[in-house]
Motif scaffolding. Structure first.
Motif, mmCIF file in Angstrom:
data_model
loop_
_atom_site.group_PDB
_atom_site.id
_atom_site.type_symbol
_atom_site.label_atom_id
_atom_site.label_comp_id
_atom_site.label_asym_id
_atom_site.label_seq_id
_atom_site.Cartn_x
_atom_site.Cartn_y
_atom_site.Cartn_z
ATOM 1 N N GLY A 198 -6.784 1.508 0.160
ATOM 2 C CA GLY A 198 -5.850 1.175 1.236
ATOM 3 C C GLY A 198 -6.516 1.124 2.600
ATOM 4 N N THR A 255 -6.303 5.351 -4.176
ATOM 5 C CA THR A 255 -5.399 4.470 -3.427
ATOM 6 C C THR A 255 -5.648 4.595 -1.929
ATOM 7 O OG1 THR A 255 -3.765 4.748 -5.188
ATOM 8 C CG2 THR A 255 -2.977 3.818 -3.114
ATOM 9 N N ILE A 294 0.835 -1.199 0.000
ATOM 10 C CA ILE A 294 0.000 0.000 0.000
ATOM 11 C C ILE A 294 0.873 1.253 0.000
ATOM 12 C CG2 ILE A 294 -1.726 1.326 1.295
ATOM 13 C CD1 ILE A 294 -2.938 -1.149 0.031
#
Length: 168
Positions: free
Chosen positions: A37, A33, A11
């Motif tokens: 994440g 993201t 991540i």
């Protein structure tokens, strides 16, 4: 002894790559993201630190400005909202979170831009600063939604391949 968690490293690397690949017109997978994440990183403070590291490295690469504090504040608010919301991993849930995260980012970061870069402070200038940010906000929203679809597709393909390998 240090516990190496490969999901955390993955991540963090995704955050770094997505932040460093950002363009000046706000086409970026970074908020997508962050949303994806948050499903995988259980500790919000650890995740927030990862986001700040990626942002800081990006700031060092592309240049830091005084209003960056508002960018960091927007990520802090986004992470808080993500961790207060339901952790049901679905495309619809991620898309809703994408809209919320982009609205938060738009309002906080543009406020910072108004505070630090305005020559005078009045309501018309305040509204003009937000109006000027709309194209960037729209690009960021569209790119976030696009990358949410990409991440969900990749995770679906990955899970399908994993299941088929277990069945063999």
């Amino acid at each position: 002894m240090i516990n190496i968690n490969y999901m955390n490293i993955s991540i963090l690397l995704l955050l770094l790559v997505s932040k460093l690949s950002s363009s000046f017109i706000n086409i970026s997978p970074f908020i997508a993201t962050i949303i994806i994440g948050a499903y995988f990183i259980n500790n919000k403070y650890h995740f927030l630190l990862m986001i700040c590291i990626a942002q800081f490295i990006s700031d060092m690469s592309f240049g830091m400005h005084v209003s960056s504090v508002f960018v960091y504040m927007s990520y802090f608010c986004i992470v808080l909202i993500l961790y207060l919301s339901e952790k049901n991993f679905s495309l619809v849930n991620s898309l809703i979170k994408a809209v919320h995260a982009n609205v938060i980012f738009f309002f906080i970061s543009n406020f910072g831009h108004f505070v630090f870069f305005s020559e005078s402070y009045s309501l018309p200038i305040f509204f003009n600063s937000y109006e000027a940010g709309i194209p960037f906000g729209a690009n960021l929203m569209l790119s976030t939604l696009f990358f949410i679809f990409i991440y969900h597709a990749l995770l679906a393909i990955s899970n399908k391949q994993l299941v088929s390998s277990w069945l063999k």
